[in-house]
Write a protein that holds these residues in place. Structure first.
Motif, PDB file in Angstrom:
ATOM      1  N   LEU A 202     -53.769   1.665  -1.707  1.00 18.19           N
ATOM      2  CA  LEU A 202     -55.221   2.259  -2.030  1.00 18.19           C
ATOM      3  C   LEU A 202     -55.781   3.434  -0.996  1.00 18.19           C
ATOM      4  O   LEU A 202     -56.535   3.954  -0.885  1.00 18.19           O
ATOM      5  N   ARG A 203     -55.419   2.872   0.134  1.00 19.81           N
ATOM      6  CA  ARG A 203     -55.790   3.752   0.932  1.00 19.81           C
ATOM      7  C   ARG A 203     -55.104   4.813   0.590  1.00 19.81           C
ATOM      8  O   ARG A 203     -56.409   6.285   2.231  1.00 19.81           O
ATOM      9  N   HIS A 204     -54.130   5.196   0.335  1.00 19.50           N
ATOM     10  CA  HIS A 204     -53.824   7.025   0.682  1.00 19.50           C
ATOM     11  C   HIS A 204     -53.996   7.565  -1.242  1.00 19.50           C
ATOM     12  O   HIS A 204     -54.216   8.700  -1.834  1.00 19.50           O
ATOM     13  N   LEU A 205     -54.728   6.700  -2.078  1.00 23.97           N
ATOM     14  CA  LEU A 205     -55.562   7.562  -2.919  1.00 23.97           C
ATOM     15  C   LEU A 205     -56.668   7.723  -3.454  1.00 23.97           C
ATOM     16  O   LEU A 205     -57.934   7.302  -2.615  1.00 23.97           O
ATOM     17  N   VAL A 206     -57.070   9.362  -3.199  1.00 24.53           N
ATOM     18  CA  VAL A 206     -57.747  10.233  -3.139  1.00 24.53           C
ATOM     19  C   VAL A 206     -58.592  10.231  -4.515  1.00 24.53           C
ATOM     20  O   VAL A 206     -59.495  10.919  -4.230  1.00 24.53           O
ATOM     21  N   ALA A 207     -57.511  10.597  -5.717  1.00 21.40           N
ATOM     22  CA  ALA A 207     -58.763  11.109  -6.544  1.00 21.40           C
ATOM     23  C   ALA A 207     -57.203  10.133  -7.730  1.00 21.40           C
ATOM     24  O   ALA A 207     -56.527   9.716  -7.767  1.00 21.40           O
ATOM     25  N   ILE A 208     -58.635   9.808  -9.320  1.00 22.65           N
ATOM     26  CA  ILE A 208     -57.725   9.937 -10.205  1.00 22.65           C
ATOM     27  C   ILE A 208     -57.966  11.240 -11.471  1.00 22.65           C
ATOM     28  O   ILE A 208     -59.272  10.977 -11.221  1.00 22.65           O
ATOM     29  N   ASP A 209     -56.727  11.402 -11.999  1.00 27.80           N
ATOM     30  CA  ASP A 209     -57.208  12.890 -12.506  1.00 27.80           C
ATOM     31  C   ASP A 209     -57.189  13.032 -13.973  1.00 27.80           C
ATOM     32  O   ASP A 209     -54.694  12.921 -13.702  1.00 27.80           O
ATOM     33  N   GLY A 210     -56.994  12.458 -14.519  1.00 26.70           N
ATOM     34  CA  GLY A 210     -56.915  11.763 -16.200  1.00 26.70           C
ATOM     35  C   GLY A 210     -55.950  10.589 -16.245  1.00 26.70           C
ATOM     36  O   GLY A 210     -56.485   9.477 -15.402  1.00 26.70           O
TER      37      GLY A 210
END
Length: 244
Positions: A202-210
């Motif tokens: 989660l530290r490196h998850l910058v966005a959720i796209d679709g």
């Protein structure tokens, strides 16, 4: 606006007294103003509120011991069943309760009325412990030639054709293993199983796209439809859901 150098720390603040919550929040904001940190504070009026749909989202939990319903000790015990990594700091009116905190691996306790100095000292200790944990490493790679990798440098782990690929900030490491072997180890360290084939940091998850997670290196990682809501909840909590 926070400096880019600021460390983001997610705080769960649990106290059934609105006055005490207000006091602790004010002390936390004072600490934030005096130190290079950004605090994401989520407040709960009882232990049940924190435990409901609990996510591995908090770095530190400030937990009142004497509460109606589920008290602080029972709340801490339930937290420990789900999250071995979160730092627990008890807040109590009576020092006699502090000794029992060792059974749930509490870092320390604060005695009410909490002073700015006392809270600042425990926040310093908690953040130092977080820094130490972030430098934790694990062994990955083939058994014949394992490599030590910092957990904080792992972007995500992919399962592909009976192989695991550990994607890090510097390179990829492929070897034969099952993704399940890393679930229990990494989930308390802010990783989330977003798909049967992916474990994301989660530290490196910058966005959720679709239907994709966008990672800090630009990689797009598939999200299972059945796990998307849980991932959104985990990410929202991690970056400061229900902010105050």
């Amino acid at each position: 606006m926070s400096s880019p150098a600021n460390r983001v720390v997610s705080i769960g603040l649990v106290d059934d007294s609105p006055r005490d919550r207000d006091h602790l929040r004010a002390l936390l904001r004072h600490y934030e103003a005096e130190n290079p940190v950004t605090l994401r504070i989520s407040e709960f009026s009882d232990g049940a509120g924190l435990l409901e749909n609990y996510q591995h989202a908090y770095d530190i939990v400030l937990l009142d011991i004497q509460m109606e319903g589920i008290d602080g000790m029972r709340t801490a015990a339930e937290i420990r069943r789900m999250d071995a990594g979160v730092i627990i700091i008890f807040v109590t009116k009576t020092a006699q309760y502090a000794v029992t905190g060792y059974s749930v691996q509490a870092l320390s306790y604060l005695l009410k009325p909490v002073t700015s100095f006392a809270l600042g000292s425990e926040m310093d200790r908690g953040i130092a412990e977080l820094g130490r944990r972030e430098r934790e490493s694990i062994l990955v790679g083939p058994r014949s030639a394992p490599r030590r990798v910092d957990i904080a440098d792992i972007l995500y782990i992919e399962s592909r054709r009976h192989q695991l690929i550990v994607h890090t900030t510097s390179d990829d490491i492929a070897f034969n293993a099952a993704l399940k072997e890393y679930d229990d180890l990494l989930e308390p360290r802010r990783f989330f199983r977003s798909h049967s084939s992916y474990l994301v940091n989660l530290r490196h998850l910058v966005a959720i796209d679709g239907e994709d997670s966008v990672m800090s290196n630009g990689d797009r990682v598939r999200i299972s439809r059945s796990r998307k809501k849980a991932l959104l909840d985990a990410l929202t909590s991690y970056i400061g859901g229900r902010l105050v």
